[in-house]
Design a protein around this motif. Structure first.
Motif, PDB file in Angstrom:
ATOM      1  N   UNK A 445       0.796  -1.574   0.136  1.00 22.89           N
ATOM      2  CA  UNK A 445       0.421   0.039  -0.194  1.00 22.89           C
ATOM      3  C   UNK A 445       0.991   0.776  -0.184  1.00 22.89           C
ATOM      4  N   UNK A 446       2.297   1.041   0.311  1.00 31.54           N
ATOM      5  CA  UNK A 446       3.146   2.277   0.148  1.00 31.54           C
ATOM      6  C   UNK A 446       3.222   3.144  -1.036  1.00 31.54           C
ATOM      7  N   UNK A 447       2.855   2.097  -1.790  1.00 30.85           N
ATOM      8  CA  UNK A 447       2.642   2.361  -3.154  1.00 30.85           C
ATOM      9  C   UNK A 447       2.076   4.170  -4.097  1.00 30.85           C
ATOM     10  N   UNK A 448       1.418   4.234  -2.800  1.00 28.42           N
ATOM     11  CA  UNK A 448      -0.230   5.441  -3.088  1.00 28.42           C
ATOM     12  C   UNK A 448       0.712   6.691  -2.561  1.00 28.42           C
ATOM     13  N   UNK A 449       2.199   6.330  -2.125  1.00 30.15           N
ATOM     14  CA  UNK A 449       2.446   7.878  -1.434  1.00 30.15           C
ATOM     15  C   UNK A 449       3.620   7.867  -3.044  1.00 30.15           C
ATOM     16  N   UNK A 450       3.029   7.014  -3.976  1.00 33.70           N
ATOM     17  CA  UNK A 450       4.579   7.997  -5.211  1.00 33.70           C
ATOM     18  C   UNK A 450       3.599   9.211  -6.025  1.00 33.70           C
ATOM     19  N   UNK A 451       4.684  10.243  -6.398  1.00 29.76           N
ATOM     20  CA  UNK A 451       3.659  11.603  -6.851  1.00 29.76           C
ATOM     21  C   UNK A 451       3.065  10.987  -8.394  1.00 29.76           C
ATOM     22  N   UNK A 452       1.997  11.480  -8.746  1.00 32.13           N
ATOM     23  CA  UNK A 452       1.219  11.973  -9.502  1.00 32.13           C
ATOM     24  C   UNK A 452       2.078  11.359 -10.534  1.00 32.13           C
ATOM     25  N   UNK A 453       2.269  11.255 -11.779  1.00 34.35           N
ATOM     26  CA  UNK A 453       3.268  12.199 -12.894  1.00 34.35           C
ATOM     27  C   UNK A 453       1.911  12.766 -13.535  1.00 34.35           C
ATOM     28  N   UNK A 454       2.746  13.574 -13.710  1.00 34.76           N
ATOM     29  CA  UNK A 454       2.420  15.289 -14.631  1.00 34.76           C
ATOM     30  C   UNK A 454       2.439  14.772 -16.208  1.00 34.76           C
ATOM     31  N   UNK A 455       1.305  14.775 -17.143  1.00 31.90           N
ATOM     32  CA  UNK A 455       0.892  14.500 -18.662  1.00 31.90           C
ATOM     33  C   UNK A 455       1.571  15.737 -19.100  1.00 31.90           C
ATOM     34  N   UNK A 456       2.496  15.575 -19.701  1.00 30.50           N
ATOM     35  CA  UNK A 456       2.561  17.115 -20.527  1.00 30.50           C
ATOM     36  C   UNK A 456       1.826  17.527 -22.104  1.00 30.50           C
TER      37      UNK A 456
END
Length: 456
Positions: A445-456
């Motif tokens: 569940x720690x994967x939820x702390x990965x920042x969401x990658x912003x689309x260009x």
């Protein structure tokens, strides 16, 4: 067909040995007063799950060839008492491993840190080189169905633990293996409930050196002054080979190691892992594996479970889980992440879970351990203190011991998760260190702390 009975078969390594002997064709039975997962499922699938939970002296019959006693069994165990009455051969786990490997080349990997990883590296290389071997290792390793294998192979590679062998045999496990090839990775005081002084702890390693067969090979960490002094005093009957950090470079977060004119990129990192690789190389050389073959194999080594295990990764973020808990292990692990990603913020969380780490008198051994972290957290469960019947551990005592006043001390999983919810992990790494599980935390569940990658 040998007939063997396990008292306290549900142990993490005990049940693996039971399954290994079943695979070898032995008639295997076992008992325990509690069996948890994954041991329950593993024993059931192997056809050796006890029909009833608890102890029953009737299981101990005169035709048994061996009774193997686990650490969980007490000295007054009724099955053990019956085995004594019948005069049956009774072995601790390591004593029995030696009985099964008397005619093999025995490799033992000891030391206060790195045992599991060095053992796993050697196993991985030998498997890639199509060598037949038995093994005993304290962690799950990709490519191996079990953590114990006992066959007719001519070689066995054992992780050699310094903890007591059984309720009857209080000597350390590694005193019983009598290897021809041994590794000592270092000496850093641990298990203070068993070894109350540093001197007493060091003496166990001196005894281990005396048990190595005369003329045998000892591969040791020359950077550890306590170990180097011990080898000088106790290693006169051995061929002693020192090792240190091999030549290497780190480029864009990837470590490349070099031996002579050959080099390879690695899937693991950190000076401690580089030293582990050097030790594994020297063992494999002693077993006839060439350096080129070793490098080709070690390039695909991903690490043992819970040893800098990558939980999740983003473009500028990585989340690692590590088994580090003793001071030397914590220092090595946190320095590895710091040096591999010097430009990233480092959030480090350490759970105090063992008897030693929860002891206020031992806390000063952790001095400076969390210094490389930008954000430092120490977690411990009050329930763990209750189980071990230990007094409350004041937050101020933790901060004094670690020598860092800005450490955040947390006592519940809910509070830890709330803390992590508020951390900014863009261009940062999260390192979770523990021999426990943070009160049952789901590490995936720690994967939820990965920042969401912003689309260009």
């Amino acid at each position: 067909m040998a007939k063997v009975h396990f008292i306290a078969v549900g142990g993490s390594v005990m049940h693996q040995l039971a399954i290994a002997l079943r695979h070898k064709g032995y008639q295997v039975s076992g008992s325990d007063d509690e069996i948890y997962e994954p041991a329950r499922t593993n024993l059931t699938q192997a056809g050796i799950m006890p029909a009833d939970i608890g102890w029953n002296p009737a299981r101990i019959t005169p035709d048994l060839d061996a009774v193997i006693l686990g650490m969980h069994a007490r000295a007054d165990n009724p099955e053990l008492q019956r085995a004594k009455e019948l005069g049956l051969p009774i072995y601790s786990f390591p004593e029995y491993i030696f009985q099964e490997s008397k005619d093999k080349t025995r490799v033992a990997i000891g030391g206060s840190h790195g045992k599991t990883t060095i053992t796993s590296m050697i196993m991985h290389v030998l498997q890639q080189c199509h060598r037949k071997f038995d093994y005993l290792v304290g962690a799950r390793l990709e490519g191996f169905a079990q953590s114990v294998a006992i066959t007719d192979a001519p070689l066995i590679v054992c992780e050699a633990d310094e903890y007591p062998a059984s309720a009857l045999e209080r000597r350390p496990k590694f005193h019983f293996l009598h290897p021809q090839i041994a590794v000592l990775s270092g000496i850093a005081w641990d298990h203070i409930n068993v070894f109350p002084t540093f001197e007493n702890y060091v003496e166990q390693f001196a005894i281990f050196l005396r048990t190595i067969e005369p003329g045998g090979t000892l591969i040791y960490n020359e950077g550890d002054p306590v170990l180097a002094d011990l080898v000088a005093r106790e290693g006169q009957h051995l061929q002693c080979i020192p090792y240190g950090v091999p030549e290497h470079t780190i480029i864009h977060g990837v470590t490349r190691v070099r031996f002579g004119n050959a080099s390879t990129d690695l899937m693991v990192f950190g000076e401690h892992n580089l030293m582990n690789i050097q030790a594994a190389l020297l063992v494999c050389r002693a077993l006839g594996v060439g350096d080129i073959d070793f490098l080709a194999a070690i390039a695909t080594f991903k690490g043992a479970a819970k040893r800098l295990e990558l939980v999740g990764q983003g473009a500028q973020t990585a989340i690692y889980r590590d088994f580090a808990h003793a001071p030397s292990k914590v220092k090595a692990t946190i320095q590895a992440v710091r040096r591999q990603y010097p430009e990233r913020k480092l959030v480090a969380v350490l759970e105090l879970h063992t008897y030693s780490s929860l002891n206020e008198a031992f806390m000063e051994q952790y001095a400076g351990a969390l210094d490389p972290a930008d954000v430092a957290v120490v977690f411990y469960s009050r329930h763990a203190l209750e189980i071990k019947r230990m007094p409350e551990l004041p937050a101020d005592a933790i901060r004094r011991g670690f020598g860092r006043q800005d450490i955040t001390v947390i006592n519940s999983r809910a509070a830890l998760e709330a803390f992590l919810d508020n951390q900014e992990l863009d261009n940062a790494n999260l390192l979770m260190m523990s021999s426990g599980d943070y009160e049952g935390m789901d590490f995936s569940s720690l994967k939820k702390y990965l920042p969401v990658q912003k689309s260009i």
